[in-house]
Design a protein around this motif. Structure first.
Motif, PDB file in Angstrom:
ATOM      1  N   TRP A   1      -2.726  -0.593  -6.444  1.00  0.00           N
ATOM      2  CA  TRP A   1      -3.722   0.462  -6.702  1.00  0.00           C
ATOM      3  C   TRP A   1      -4.364   0.936  -5.676  1.00  0.00           C
ATOM      4  O   TRP A   1      -4.650   2.070  -5.874  1.00  0.00           O
ATOM      5  N   LEU A   2      -4.570   0.232  -4.515  1.00  0.00           N
ATOM      6  CA  LEU A   2      -5.421   0.494  -3.442  1.00  0.00           C
ATOM      7  C   LEU A   2      -4.590   1.860  -2.842  1.00  0.00           C
ATOM      8  O   LEU A   2      -5.153   2.663  -2.185  1.00  0.00           O
ATOM      9  N   GLY A   3      -3.269   1.613  -2.877  1.00  0.00           N
ATOM     10  CA  GLY A   3      -2.347   2.624  -2.058  1.00  0.00           C
ATOM     11  C   GLY A   3      -2.122   3.723  -3.080  1.00  0.00           C
ATOM     12  O   GLY A   3      -2.181   4.986  -2.764  1.00  0.00           O
TER      13      GLY A   3
ATOM     14  N   ALA B   1       1.307   4.194  -2.878  1.00  0.00           N
ATOM     15  CA  ALA B   1       1.215   5.635  -2.418  1.00  0.00           C
ATOM     16  C   ALA B   1       2.555   6.346  -2.797  1.00  0.00           C
ATOM     17  O   ALA B   1       2.389   7.448  -3.321  1.00  0.00           O
TER      18      ALA B   1
ATOM     19  N   LEU C   1      -4.395   4.919  -5.739  1.00  0.00           N
ATOM     20  CA  LEU C   1      -5.613   5.816  -6.201  1.00  0.00           C
ATOM     21  C   LEU C   1      -5.947   6.995  -5.103  1.00  0.00           C
ATOM     22  O   LEU C   1      -6.033   7.848  -5.627  1.00  0.00           O
ATOM     23  N   PRO C   2      -6.057   6.648  -3.788  1.00  0.00           N
ATOM     24  CA  PRO C   2      -6.326   7.428  -2.903  1.00  0.00           C
ATOM     25  C   PRO C   2      -5.507   8.855  -3.083  1.00  0.00           C
ATOM     26  O   PRO C   2      -5.978  10.012  -3.073  1.00  0.00           O
ATOM     27  N   VAL C   3      -4.127   8.759  -3.036  1.00  0.00           N
ATOM     28  CA  VAL C   3      -3.133   9.831  -3.041  1.00  0.00           C
ATOM     29  C   VAL C   3      -3.371  10.453  -4.414  1.00  0.00           C
ATOM     30  O   VAL C   3      -3.535  11.614  -4.602  1.00  0.00           O
TER      31      VAL C   3
ATOM     32  N   SER D   1       3.129   9.614  -5.642  1.00  0.00           N
ATOM     33  CA  SER D   1       3.925  10.833  -5.097  1.00  0.00           C
ATOM     34  C   SER D   1       5.423  11.119  -5.658  1.00  0.00           C
ATOM     35  O   SER D   1       6.208  11.882  -5.005  1.00  0.00           O
TER      36      SER D   1
ATOM     37  N   VAL E   1      -5.982  10.534  -6.760  1.00  0.00           N
ATOM     38  CA  VAL E   1      -7.055  11.255  -6.914  1.00  0.00           C
ATOM     39  C   VAL E   1      -7.045  12.641  -5.899  1.00  0.00           C
ATOM     40  O   VAL E   1      -7.602  13.565  -6.501  1.00  0.00           O
ATOM     41  N   ALA E   2      -6.794  12.463  -4.894  1.00  0.00           N
ATOM     42  CA  ALA E   2      -6.857  13.832  -3.878  1.00  0.00           C
ATOM     43  C   ALA E   2      -5.891  14.473  -4.381  1.00  0.00           C
ATOM     44  O   ALA E   2      -6.061  16.034  -4.330  1.00  0.00           O
TER      45      ALA E   2
ATOM     46  N   LEU F   1       0.998  -1.186  -0.010  1.00  0.00           N
ATOM     47  CA  LEU F   1       0.055   0.000  -0.046  1.00  0.00           C
ATOM     48  C   LEU F   1       0.949   1.190   0.052  1.00  0.00           C
ATOM     49  O   LEU F   1       0.455   2.076  -0.649  1.00  0.00           O
TER      50      LEU F   1
END
Length: 532
Positions: A272-274, A224, A276-278, A228, A280-281, A220
């Motif tokens: 991908w779960l790690g 991320a 996508l949140p970063v 980044s 998209v935000a 995860l």
């Protein structure tokens, strides 16, 4: 008295298409070493004509600024990067890990110049060449990872490996001042190498491999981290997804249903779960802050009708003959495909080409379905890189001005991906050995042309007053003279810079910031103690 006892059900591992494991033979290791040496030497031969190319844009300052700041405390890079995040995010980009790598590259260049007493611009190009070699090796790694159905290092590399170094090397062209060969090459070559390496590692994950729970959090975090790094690193997971899918289905022969529940699919899901949140935000925050159009144009997304015309051009802008024209544009009227660099590059690359051609009969053949799988992977990365360029306003203007083949940061991914596409396409029909030999010769000539074009670009840049001044500044820092006579000479250089760039106050501020930081670190005094 008999009894009927059901036999226990055995959990049979998933069957995959494979090949016999070859017993390690001395020539297998030798073939790999020879393939690696070609992947190292070809980029060095092509890029060597620009080893003394003067720094441009931010490089004029960043090498000295980052070197002076972090020479005695490299760990300071992390808090310095974290503290600068809000400002960069408001400017339209979020690249904390990419900026750490950029600062490390600048610091390595500064250290190399300091230890060996060479100008920082030469040290910077040497570090950039190392990063180009890393990219060349990463392309080779991905190609063999996709093509090999069994243990990769138990058999000789494929015949694709004989072609790749030459076509990858031919793509290292100084195609304009925004080309990654000229500007931020170390960062973008490293970023692209990361993309190829991630795809290679994930594509080698066996479909029947179980995902251990203790790996969930690290995976995860890795996802991320890719979100980044920078925009080029965004390509890692899409490319890895395609590479794992086509290798699993068409090279290993695993059915789609089993592949969807296999080890590589589970690994990709967690990444991908790690990611996508970063992702998209960050993109939502950037879109909000940049809605007024005040963000940095180099990373701003510009949605317009120009995308439709820019995208097709960027899908082919990596092609070396197009980039040669950009590299030699605006230089001398004398023929550029001539001179001593041409002869030296031809000798070196011809020797390596003979080296590769002799290995062909001992290299592993490539099946058509494996070559097609590799071509799909390469085409996907070409399209991803072209889409990145097409969304940028500066690139849209480049295409609108019909400057075909001009490099931009997308070239760091599209050029090696295009090289991979060419090498794979050559194997879509079972090639004869003589045909591959001829193709190796043609590609070696292409690398020779790229080296010669790079020399012409360097000559064109060197003839400008700004480049000559940058070279003298680099030499003044390399031979730092703390005496009053040395201070006087450095002040004269500063005065010359301020007169040349008096209309750009930002450059003037950066000059004092960067050169004073490096001078204080090196000699405990400002670059020019008596500023006027």
């Amino acid at each position: 008295m008999g009894s009927n006892v059901a036999a226990p059900i055995v959990d049979v591992p998933m069957q995959v298409r494979t090949e016999p494991i070859l017993v390690a033979r001395p020539q297998v290791g030798g073939m790999w070493r020879r393939a690696v040496w070609r992947a190292v030497l070809v980029p060095l031969a092509v890029l060597s004509p620009i080893v003394a190319l003067a720094p441009t844009a931010d490089h004029r300052f960043n090498i000295y600024w980052h070197g002076g700041l972090f020479r005695n405390d490299p760990l300071r890079i992390v808090p310095d990067t974290v503290s600068s995040l809000p400002g960069y995010l408001r400017a339209g980009n979020f690249r904390p890990f990419g900026r750490i790598v950029e600062k490390l590259i600048d610091l390595a260049s500064y250290l190399l110049a300091d230890v060996f007493g060479i100008p920082a611009n030469v040290a910077f190009r040497l570090v950039e060449m190392v990063c180009a070699v890393v990219l060349s090796l990463a392309v080779l790694l991905l190609a063999e990872s996709v093509l090999s159905p069994g243990p990769m290092f138990r058999r000789p590399p494929s015949t694709v490996a004989a072609l790749l170094p030459f076509v990858v090397g031919a793509g290292f062209v100084a195609a304009g001042r925004a080309s990654p060969v000229v500007l931020f090459g170390g960062l973008y070559f490293t970023s692209s190498a990361l993309v190829f390496a991630v795809a290679a590692v994930i594509s080698r994950t066996r479909p029947d491999r179980r995902l251990r729970r203790r790996l969930l959090v690290p995976l995860l975090l890795a996802g991320a981290a890719l979100a980044s790094f920078n925009e080029i690193a965004y390509f890692a997971l899409p490319l890895a997804t395609v590479a794992a899918a086509v290798r699993g289905r068409y090279v290993l022969g695993v059915p789609w249903r089993r592949l969807a529940g296999g080890g590589s699919a589970k690994l990709l899901t967690v990444l991908w779960l790690g990611f996508l949140p970063v992702f998209v935000a960050v993109r939502v925050a950037i879109a909000r802050d940049c809605a007024a159009g005040a963000c940095y144009r180099g990373s701003d997304v510009h949605v317009s009708g120009a995308i439709a015309t820019t995208l097709p051009e960027r899908t082919v802008a990596w092609f070396p003959p197009l980039m040669w024209q950009s590299a030699v544009h605006g230089g001398s009227h004398r023929p550029w495909f001539a001179g001593m660099v041409l002869i030296l590059a031809l000798v070196v690359l011809a020797a390596l080409a003979v080296h590769a051609a002799r290995d062909l009969r001992r290299l592993s053949p490539v099946a058509r379905h494996a070559a097609a799988s590799l071509a799909v992977v390469a085409a996907v990365l070409v399209l991803l890189g072209a889409a990145l360029g097409a969304l940028n306003a500066d690139v849209q203007q480049i295409v609108a001005a019909h400057r075909w083949g001009q490099g931009w940061r997308d070239t760091a991914s599209t050029a090696p991906a295009g090289a991979l596409l060419i090498a794979a396409a050559a194997h879509l029909m079972p090639p004869k050995r003589w045909l591959l030999t001829g193709l190796i010769g043609v590609l070696a000539l292409g690398g020779t042309a790229s080296a010669t074009a790079n020399k012409r670009f360097r000559d064109t840049v060197t003839n400008t007053p700004a480049a000559r001044l940058d070279d003298r500044l680099a030499q003044a820092m390399a031979d730092f003279d703390p005496t009053p006579a040395g201070q006087s000479r450095r002040c004269e250089l500063r005065d010359e810079f301020f007169a040349m760039f008096r209309s750009t106050p930002f450059s003037l501020r950066r000059f004092d910031q960067a050169f004073d930081t490096a001078s204080e670190q090196r000699a405990g005094q400002p670059f020019c103690p008596t500023k006027r």
